[in-house]
Design a protein around this motif. Structure first.
Motif, PDB file in Angstrom:
ATOM      1  N   UNK A   1      -7.907   4.474   2.094  1.00  0.00           N
ATOM      2  CA  UNK A   1      -7.183   5.636   1.565  1.00  0.00           C
ATOM      3  C   UNK A   1      -8.102   6.501   0.717  1.00  0.00           C
ATOM      4  N   UNK A   2      -8.953   5.832  -0.094  1.00  0.00           N
ATOM      5  CA  UNK A   2      -9.878   6.575  -0.963  1.00  0.00           C
ATOM      6  C   UNK A   2     -10.885   7.343  -0.112  1.00  0.00           C
TER       7      UNK A   2
ATOM      8  N   UNK B   1      -7.205  -1.555   2.360  1.00  0.00           N
ATOM      9  CA  UNK B   1      -6.327  -0.398   2.514  1.00  0.00           C
ATOM     10  C   UNK B   1      -6.605   0.668   1.466  1.00  0.00           C
ATOM     11  N   UNK B   2      -6.828   0.221   0.235  1.00  0.00           N
ATOM     12  CA  UNK B   2      -7.108   1.187  -0.838  1.00  0.00           C
ATOM     13  C   UNK B   2      -8.433   1.882  -0.552  1.00  0.00           C
TER      14      UNK B   2
ATOM     15  N   UNK C   1     -10.463   8.515   2.862  1.00  0.00           N
ATOM     16  CA  UNK C   1      -9.793   9.681   3.469  1.00  0.00           C
ATOM     17  C   UNK C   1      -9.665  10.831   2.481  1.00  0.00           C
ATOM     18  N   UNK C   2      -9.279  10.424   1.209  1.00  0.00           N
ATOM     19  CA  UNK C   2      -9.151  11.447   0.164  1.00  0.00           C
ATOM     20  C   UNK C   2     -10.481  12.132  -0.070  1.00  0.00           C
TER      21      UNK C   2
ATOM     22  N   UNK D   1       0.835  -1.213   0.000  1.00  0.00           N
ATOM     23  CA  UNK D   1       0.000   0.000   0.000  1.00  0.00           C
ATOM     24  C   UNK D   1       0.864   1.256   0.000  1.00  0.00           C
TER      25      UNK D   1
ATOM     26  N   UNK E   1      -3.062   5.869  -5.137  1.00  0.00           N
ATOM     27  CA  UNK E   1      -3.992   6.110  -4.019  1.00  0.00           C
ATOM     28  C   UNK E   1      -3.465   7.256  -3.166  1.00  0.00           C
TER      29      UNK E   1
END
Ligand SMILES: Cc1cc2nc3c(=O)[nH]c(=O)nc-3n(C[C@H](O)[C@H](O)[C@H](O)COP(=O)(O)OP(=O)(O)OC[C@H]3O[C@@H](n4cnc5c(N)ncnc54)[C@H](O)[C@@H]3O)c2cc1C
Ligand SMILES: Nc1ncnc2c1ncn2[C@@H]1O[C@H](COP(=O)(O)O)[C@@H](O)[C@H]1O
Lengths: 264, 328
Positions: free
Chosen positions: B323-324, B319-320, B326-327, A254, A264
């Motif tokens: 992260x997305x 995890x992705x 949060x963005x 990640x 990401x």
């Protein structure tokens, strides 16, 4: 109707490629019938078995070893072979190859209903020769097919061509050109008796002058493109490799996706 | 003397490889101090001229006819080839789409021009085109030179940089007449069977997530698809996965499948056989997830994860997602 399949002898992918004096070092290369041409031969032989073709003729331009590629086609079920072999052909580009193949068809006086090619030869990966031949002969053409239906009596063929996002279904008047790829059929493994029989099938050989060409028309002299140099592709540096608990390695990946690739 | 680009289009828009070819054509034209011009053939395509102009074409040859509505190899080759013979551009480029790879050989044969396929780099040396391309399953790079006056090339998709379009630019338009001949009517498109998945086309995708035999079955490709969709990626497969019937033929990457050059290629449960590498080793970044530390895919991977994909992939997907979120 007679159908013609175009067969090229190409290096097996597994063989290592070496360079010598800015040329390919061919000494240790193992040659095979181009895998894409196997689909073409298989399709032609099925046409014969299905009563849609009377004769399947395999044709190749290449050195002596191209005979082995033709023998492979004959073992799958082609009836006879034509080999165009001449030292003067060394250095031919696809334009010259197409020109020579067209002349050989004329010389043989073939009344063909279909010309089947592989989509590409896996050495040069050009995808050129079929379209060049089709244009020189003024024939319709469908490339990269995964389905073919031929109606010899109706004088037409319908072929599905694999393209981005789907399939184009083309109808063509005969005679026509198709190029074959994976997905069209499952080429058979020739049986031992058929391999033995293939050894007795005739292969007609032509030289450049038999076809009415002079040495300047073919090979390097007749080519429109030339290979200026060969190089090995740039060597990649060894990458990073992580091992460990799934949570740890997933975290590391990640981080890579975030910091290096920025996806990401 | 000029540089021509044949603009490939679909569903009322220019294809991405066409934009890359226009951008490269413009770069070479600037270098040679000449003009970049474009050719577009089809039916009702004049509307695309503005977009073509925004990439720097000074002139667009528009060939419109009902018979050209769909790709028709003999007709397209005849009309474009004859125009090239008449006007004699020095260089003719086209994106290496399925149409480009199919059409350009016919045109080259008609014109009697040399053609370099699937190029990854183009240069002008002593006023002539020099093309660099991979051959023999990517195991060598060859430099192609031309002996013909007219020099032609197709460009591997996703390799050449696409310019920022400038919408203030305009182009002259020349309509080229089309008179059908017998040959043009010997072939016609009966239908287009769409197999759209909503995901990007493999050859044009920025990111690809591919699965192999390690996926163990078709149902597990849901793991690949979920990660791919989060990344806006295309889904690919090894031949083993296609031959097992888990994925359609159109997903296959490699020597007997597609050649791809994404920015990021993620190989999941793929060993990295030479025939697979042939189709993806020129990707800009390669990630491999495989439980066998000696799998050959690790030789080409920039980032290798040794582990069980069934444990690692769901964690990465989570995890992705985080992260997305949060963005977003
Ligand atoms: C003429 C010819 C043309 C070919 N063309 C192509 C082509 O175009 N494209 C192509 O892909 N192949 C092609 N092949 C086939 C090629 O040689 C390989 O057989 C194929 O690529 C193998 O696919 P794979 O990597 O999915 O399977 P395998 O080689 O079986 O690899 C599976 C991998 O998954 C890993 N794995 C298993 N379980 C897990 C787990 N739980 N977690 C993590 N990793 C796991 C294993 O360690 C292994 O490395 C061609 C072959 C020939 C002869
Ligand atoms: N030297 C050759 N002899 C016979 N057929 C050939 C030859 N070169 C190419 N072909 C045919 O054209 C197809 C495409 O090859 P290429 O244009 O070289 O990628 C091959 O799959 C063959 O069917």
């Amino acid at each position: 109707m007679k159908v013609v399949v175009f067969c090229k002898s190409v290096p097996d992918t597994e063989t290592r490629v070496r360079l010598k004096d800015n040329r390919l070092d061919k000494s240790e290369i193992k040659y095979i019938l181009n895998p894409y041409d196997e689909y073409a031969v298989e399709e032609a032989v099925r046409m014969k078995e299905g009563g849609k073709a009377e004769e399947v003729i395999a044709i190749s331009m290449g050195p002596e070893r191209a005979k082995e590629a033709l023998r492979s086609a004959l073992a799958i079920g082609a009836d006879r072979g034509i080999l165009i072999k001449d030292d003067a052909l060394d250095g031919s580009d696809t334009y010259v190859t197409a020109k020579v193949l067209v002349k050989a068809l004329e010389k043989d006086g073939l009344e063909y209903g279909m010309l089947l090619f592989g989509q590409q030869a896996i050495d040069g990966d050009t995808w050129h020769v079929p379209g060049q031949v089709a244009e020189m002969l003024g024939l319709p053409q469908t490339g990269s097919i995964i389905k073919l239906e031929v109606d010899p009596d109706g004088g037409k063929a319908v072929a599905n061509r694999m393209v981005e996002g789907g399939e184009e279904v083309h109808e063509m008047a005969l005679p026509c050109v198709v190029t074959c790829r994976k997905g069209l059929n499952e080429p058979r493994y020739p049986s031992l008796p058929n391999i033995m029989k293939a050894k007795k099938k005739p292969i007609q050989e032509y030289s450049v002058s038999d076809l009415g060409f002079s040495a300047e028309d073919v090979g390097k002299a007749g080519a429109l493109t030339e290979v200026l140099s060969y190089a090995l592709p740039p060597q990649k540096e060894a990458g990073k490799k992580v091992e460990g608990e799934p949570e740890e390695v997933a975290q590391a990946l990640l981080q890579y996706l975030k910091e290096e690739i920025k996806v990401i | 003397m000029s540089i021509w680009v044949i603009a490939d289009h679909r569903k009322g828009g220019l294809r991405k490889p066409a934009l890359e070819a226009l951008s490269e054509g413009k770069r070479l034209a600037d270098q040679m101090g000449t003009a970049m011009e474009a050719v577009i053939a089809g039916h009702n395509v004049e509307g695309l001229c503005n977009e073509i102009a925004s990439y720097g074409a000074e002139k667009v040859y528009v060939i419109e006819h009902e018979l050209l509505t769909n790709y028709n190899p003999p007709a397209y080759a005849r009309v474009i080839g004859d125009l090239i013979k008449e006007r004699q551009p020095q260089i003719v480029l086209m994106g290496g789409t399925m149409t480009g790879r199919d059409l350009m050989p016919r045109i080259a044969a008609r014109v009697g021009a040399g053609l370099a396929p699937d190029c990854i780099k183009l240069e002008i040396v002593d006023g002539k085109l020099k093309a660099i391309r991979p051959a023999i399953a990517g195991k060598v790079r060859v430099e192609i030179g031309f002996k013909s006056e007219i020099q032609m090339a197709t460009l591997r998709p996703n390799v050449f940089e696409k310019l920022e379009p400038d919408t203030s630019k305009t182009a002259d338009i020349e309509k080229v007449p089309f008179e059908p001949t017998d040959l043009d009517t010997k072939q016609k498109l009966l239908e287009f069977l769409s197999k759209e998945t909503g995901r990007p086309e493999l050859t044009e995708a920025e990111t690809i997530v591919s699965g192999g035999r390690g996926m163990k079955g078709p149902e597990n490709f849901a793991l690949i698809e979920e990660l791919a969709d989060l990344l806006g990626a295309a889904v690919g497969a090894s031949r083993a996965a296609v031959d097992a019937g888990w994925r359609p033929q159109s997903d296959q990457v490699g020597q007997t499948g597609k050649t791809v050059t994404p920015n990021l290629y993620v190989a999941v449960g793929i060993s990295g056989a030479i025939q697979h590498l042939a189709g993806m080793s020129s990707s800009k970044h390669i990630v491999a997830i495989n439980k066998d530390p000696d799998a050959p895919i690790f030789n080409v991977a920039d980032f290798g994860v040794v582990g069980d994909l069934f444990k690692v992939v769901p964690l990465v997907t989570e995890g992705v997602k985080k992260a997305k979120a949060q963005e977003g």
